[in-house]
Design a protein around this motif. Sequence first.
Motif, PDB file in Angstrom:
ATOM      1  N   TRP A  52      28.645 -53.401 -27.855  1.00  0.00           N
ATOM      2  CA  TRP A  52      28.536 -53.620 -26.420  1.00  0.00           C
ATOM      3  C   TRP A  52      27.384 -52.811 -25.822  1.00  0.00           C
ATOM      4  O   TRP A  52      26.762 -53.229 -24.833  1.00  0.00           O
ATOM      5  CB  TRP A  52      29.856 -53.274 -25.731  1.00  0.00           C
ATOM      6  CG  TRP A  52      30.931 -54.274 -26.023  1.00  0.00           C
ATOM      7  CD1 TRP A  52      32.051 -54.089 -26.763  1.00  0.00           C
ATOM      8  CD2 TRP A  52      30.967 -55.628 -25.575  1.00  0.00           C
ATOM      9  NE1 TRP A  52      32.794 -55.252 -26.813  1.00  0.00           N
ATOM     10  CE2 TRP A  52      32.142 -56.217 -26.087  1.00  0.00           C
ATOM     11  CE3 TRP A  52      30.123 -56.414 -24.796  1.00  0.00           C
ATOM     12  CZ2 TRP A  52      32.496 -57.527 -25.841  1.00  0.00           C
ATOM     13  CZ3 TRP A  52      30.472 -57.731 -24.556  1.00  0.00           C
ATOM     14  CH2 TRP A  52      31.650 -58.278 -25.076  1.00  0.00           C
ATOM     15  N   SER A  53      27.076 -51.665 -26.408  1.00  0.00           N
ATOM     16  CA  SER A  53      25.907 -50.902 -25.959  1.00  0.00           C
ATOM     17  C   SER A  53      24.621 -51.676 -26.242  1.00  0.00           C
ATOM     18  O   SER A  53      23.682 -51.673 -25.423  1.00  0.00           O
ATOM     19  CB  SER A  53      25.872 -49.543 -26.657  1.00  0.00           C
ATOM     20  OG  SER A  53      27.010 -48.781 -26.337  1.00  0.00           O
ATOM     21  N   SER A  97      24.302 -54.296 -23.623  1.00  0.00           N
ATOM     22  CA  SER A  97      23.843 -53.708 -22.365  1.00  0.00           C
ATOM     23  C   SER A  97      22.351 -53.397 -22.427  1.00  0.00           C
ATOM     24  O   SER A  97      21.613 -53.587 -21.440  1.00  0.00           O
ATOM     25  CB  SER A  97      24.641 -52.440 -22.066  1.00  0.00           C
ATOM     26  OG  SER A  97      26.013 -52.721 -21.909  1.00  0.00           O
ATOM     27  N   GLN A 141      20.427 -56.501 -21.938  1.00  0.00           N
ATOM     28  CA  GLN A 141      20.475 -56.940 -20.551  1.00  0.00           C
ATOM     29  C   GLN A 141      19.577 -56.100 -19.656  1.00  0.00           C
ATOM     30  O   GLN A 141      19.202 -56.535 -18.565  1.00  0.00           O
ATOM     31  CB  GLN A 141      21.930 -56.857 -20.042  1.00  0.00           C
ATOM     32  CG  GLN A 141      22.848 -57.891 -20.641  1.00  0.00           C
ATOM     33  CD  GLN A 141      22.636 -59.268 -20.026  1.00  0.00           C
ATOM     34  OE1 GLN A 141      21.729 -59.494 -19.236  1.00  0.00           O
ATOM     35  NE2 GLN A 141      23.486 -60.208 -20.400  1.00  0.00           N
ATOM     36  N   VAL A 142      19.224 -54.898 -20.075  1.00  0.00           N
ATOM     37  CA  VAL A 142      18.313 -54.060 -19.286  1.00  0.00           C
ATOM     38  C   VAL A 142      16.863 -54.284 -19.702  1.00  0.00           C
ATOM     39  O   VAL A 142      15.961 -54.387 -18.854  1.00  0.00           O
ATOM     40  CB  VAL A 142      18.695 -52.569 -19.434  1.00  0.00           C
ATOM     41  CG1 VAL A 142      17.642 -51.680 -18.781  1.00  0.00           C
ATOM     42  CG2 VAL A 142      20.056 -52.315 -18.815  1.00  0.00           C
ATOM     43  N   ARG A 189      23.864 -58.286 -14.317  1.00  0.00           N
ATOM     44  CA  ARG A 189      24.901 -57.332 -14.726  1.00  0.00           C
ATOM     45  C   ARG A 189      26.292 -57.942 -14.574  1.00  0.00           C
ATOM     46  O   ARG A 189      27.204 -57.646 -15.341  1.00  0.00           O
ATOM     47  CB  ARG A 189      24.779 -56.050 -13.906  1.00  0.00           C
ATOM     48  CG  ARG A 189      23.575 -55.209 -14.300  1.00  0.00           C
ATOM     49  CD  ARG A 189      23.731 -53.782 -13.801  1.00  0.00           C
ATOM     50  NE  ARG A 189      23.698 -53.696 -12.343  1.00  0.00           N
ATOM     51  CZ  ARG A 189      22.594 -53.533 -11.639  1.00  0.00           C
ATOM     52  NH1 ARG A 189      21.420 -53.439 -12.248  1.00  0.00           N
ATOM     53  NH2 ARG A 189      22.637 -53.449 -10.327  1.00  0.00           N
ATOM     54  N   GLU A 242      26.866 -60.051 -17.595  1.00  0.00           N
ATOM     55  CA  GLU A 242      27.286 -59.226 -18.723  1.00  0.00           C
ATOM     56  C   GLU A 242      28.765 -58.857 -18.602  1.00  0.00           C
ATOM     57  O   GLU A 242      29.526 -58.927 -19.580  1.00  0.00           O
ATOM     58  CB  GLU A 242      26.443 -57.957 -18.788  1.00  0.00           C
ATOM     59  CG  GLU A 242      26.873 -57.001 -19.877  1.00  0.00           C
ATOM     60  CD  GLU A 242      26.228 -55.643 -19.734  1.00  0.00           C
ATOM     61  OE1 GLU A 242      26.613 -54.723 -20.481  1.00  0.00           O
ATOM     62  OE2 GLU A 242      25.353 -55.481 -18.855  1.00  0.00           O
ATOM     63  N   GLU A 243      29.180 -58.469 -17.403  1.00  0.00           N
ATOM     64  CA  GLU A 243      30.582 -58.115 -17.202  1.00  0.00           C
ATOM     65  C   GLU A 243      31.484 -59.316 -17.442  1.00  0.00           C
ATOM     66  O   GLU A 243      32.584 -59.185 -17.999  1.00  0.00           O
ATOM     67  CB  GLU A 243      30.786 -57.580 -15.782  1.00  0.00           C
ATOM     68  CG  GLU A 243      32.205 -57.113 -15.519  1.00  0.00           C
ATOM     69  CD  GLU A 243      32.415 -56.641 -14.091  1.00  0.00           C
ATOM     70  OE1 GLU A 243      33.472 -56.051 -13.816  1.00  0.00           O
ATOM     71  OE2 GLU A 243      31.516 -56.888 -13.243  1.00  0.00           O
ATOM     72  N   MET A 275      31.932 -59.823 -21.164  1.00  0.00           N
ATOM     73  CA  MET A 275      32.828 -58.813 -21.715  1.00  0.00           C
ATOM     74  C   MET A 275      34.279 -59.108 -21.356  1.00  0.00           C
ATOM     75  O   MET A 275      35.173 -59.055 -22.209  1.00  0.00           O
ATOM     76  CB  MET A 275      32.433 -57.424 -21.212  1.00  0.00           C
ATOM     77  CG  MET A 275      31.122 -56.892 -21.752  1.00  0.00           C
ATOM     78  SD  MET A 275      30.743 -55.220 -21.147  1.00  0.00           S
ATOM     79  CE  MET A 275      32.106 -54.310 -21.871  1.00  0.00           C
TER      80      MET A 275
END
Length: 622
Positions: free
Chosen positions: A253-254, A257, A260-261, A304, A307-308, A311
Amino acid sequence: MRICDLPHPDPGVPDVRTGGRFLVWLCRKQRGGHAKALFWGLVHMAAMASFPLPVGLAVQAAVDGHGARLVLAGGLLAVLGGLVAVGDIMLHRAAVTNWIVTVARMQQLLARKTSELGGAMTRRVAAGEIVAVSTGDLEHIGWFVETLSRFGAALVASVGVCLALVVYQPQLGLVVALGTPLLALAVLPLLPPATRRADAQREKAGRATELASDTVAGLRVLRGIGGEDLFLGRYRSASQEVRRAAVRSARMWSLISAVQVALPGLLLIAVVWHGVGLALDGRITVGELVTIYGAVSFLLYPLRHFEEMTMSWSFSRPAAERTARVLALSRPAGGRLTDPEPPSGDLHDPVSGLTARAGRLTAVVCGDPDAAGRLAERLGGHPPHQDPDPESTGAAPATPAATGPDSGEAESPRPLSVVLGGTPLDDVPRGTARTAVLVQDKDPVLLSGTLGELLDVPASGRVTNEAALDAAQCGDVLAALAQASADDSGDPMHTHITERGRSLSGGQRQRLALARSLVADPEVLVLDEPTSAVDAHTEARVADGLREIRAGRTTVLLTSSPLLLDRADHVVFLQEGKVAGEAPHRELLHTHPEYRAVVAREPDPAPATPHTTDRTVIEETA
């Protein structure tokens, strides 16, 4: 629905055919809340998306030295700032309300299912899975429901900003419009491995939770045999496996993230680089460049939320599958008969052929303890291995056209129901069936509370608390509770009993549970090994008291204790789930070698199956 209106008057009948259908059903039940959250989400997102316009207007006004336009831009910023604040507050309230209301609905559904199944629930589903469903899984599903409306608002706002950029500045707008969907879809290849790692983590956590609950429940026994260190080592190993699985899941998951950044940052750099070139060529103004930069920066915020959403979906999907499996468990809740009077008469189990005569004490001996548990479950009106009924699952009932002879598909047979007085228990309402037949499990649960609260159960009123406690030989238990009474009155009825009665011995817990069942005084009482933890002298007195207090009532004892069997009016011996002999205890001892081998722990003269051989070795070793 508002939080102050909880609990739900009726949580509804969920669609539990699949986890996805269950999620859709939950969202449909919360349509009003989702519409409110979506509205405030659009207000919040639209106000944020509009910020770059007055900012660009203000920059260009400063460059041109136009004071009136600068004041106008400041006013627009103030209005948009107020809308952002109000929209964010109301969106948070609506989204959290959706979360809480949905979780409350699922909690009521699980409570209703637990009440429906009773002790049969833990026989069908592992205790660790029930704990996982009632805690973490509900939170994951609530997270998905809460995220859904914010994701919808973010999606609409992103599409609107891309279209606006295409109209406002076609060259840069097309770059943004084409790049944003690619950024949102870039993480899709990473989702399957992330989901697999999350599933592995939840599975290991469920096993660790089940191991911990079993260890706590058997702590007294573990201390007696010195097995605390062994089980502590097992739990430590299980917890380390959970930790390693959690780290592996967090790494994936990191990575998601980071993607996504990083990718939106690259898009922003490309847009700014190209926009600076256009501004230097004089094709766009500085204010337009600032506006485009602000719009692209805003798009990082909805991403973001994407992404949430991914998840929450990956966590909620398996959680919904598990919850649906638990909610799909069912027993017939009451069918064709509406007579409120509970049936009475002989109790007959068509699966095993067992018949317990009305008003008599019938003892049942099973060579296999698991078979005894299944028999007790059937006698309580819970047919085993039953498919969920259409009413409880939300599925449409099968019609004759769909399952008839012309369809080429045979209709699934209806599970055989226990018959009481000629009436199948499946055909009476569940509450009426429970009034007629009460089953006490092999390991009954004592809820925390005072002894008076423990014995405050729905009852006929024929048996008093004192008579039930006396019949169950609870004198020593009452004396111990009287010494520990909280109000120094010496009244054991006011003494608090800890959860599951852990402060009592196994025999004391069994006798208190038996007294509770005797107070209820049902038409038919089924007891599964009610004295397995009681010494022989006390067991003999319990047998006499049980026979006396249940005179004229139907009682079924699932036991292999000679003391209880000798006091029964009739004994039935089951082999491989079928009646193999029935007569008084002493007669069966002389005429049935297999019965004698089970009751007297003698070697079975008949050729033993591998299962029987293993059981005999275990019993002889013990």
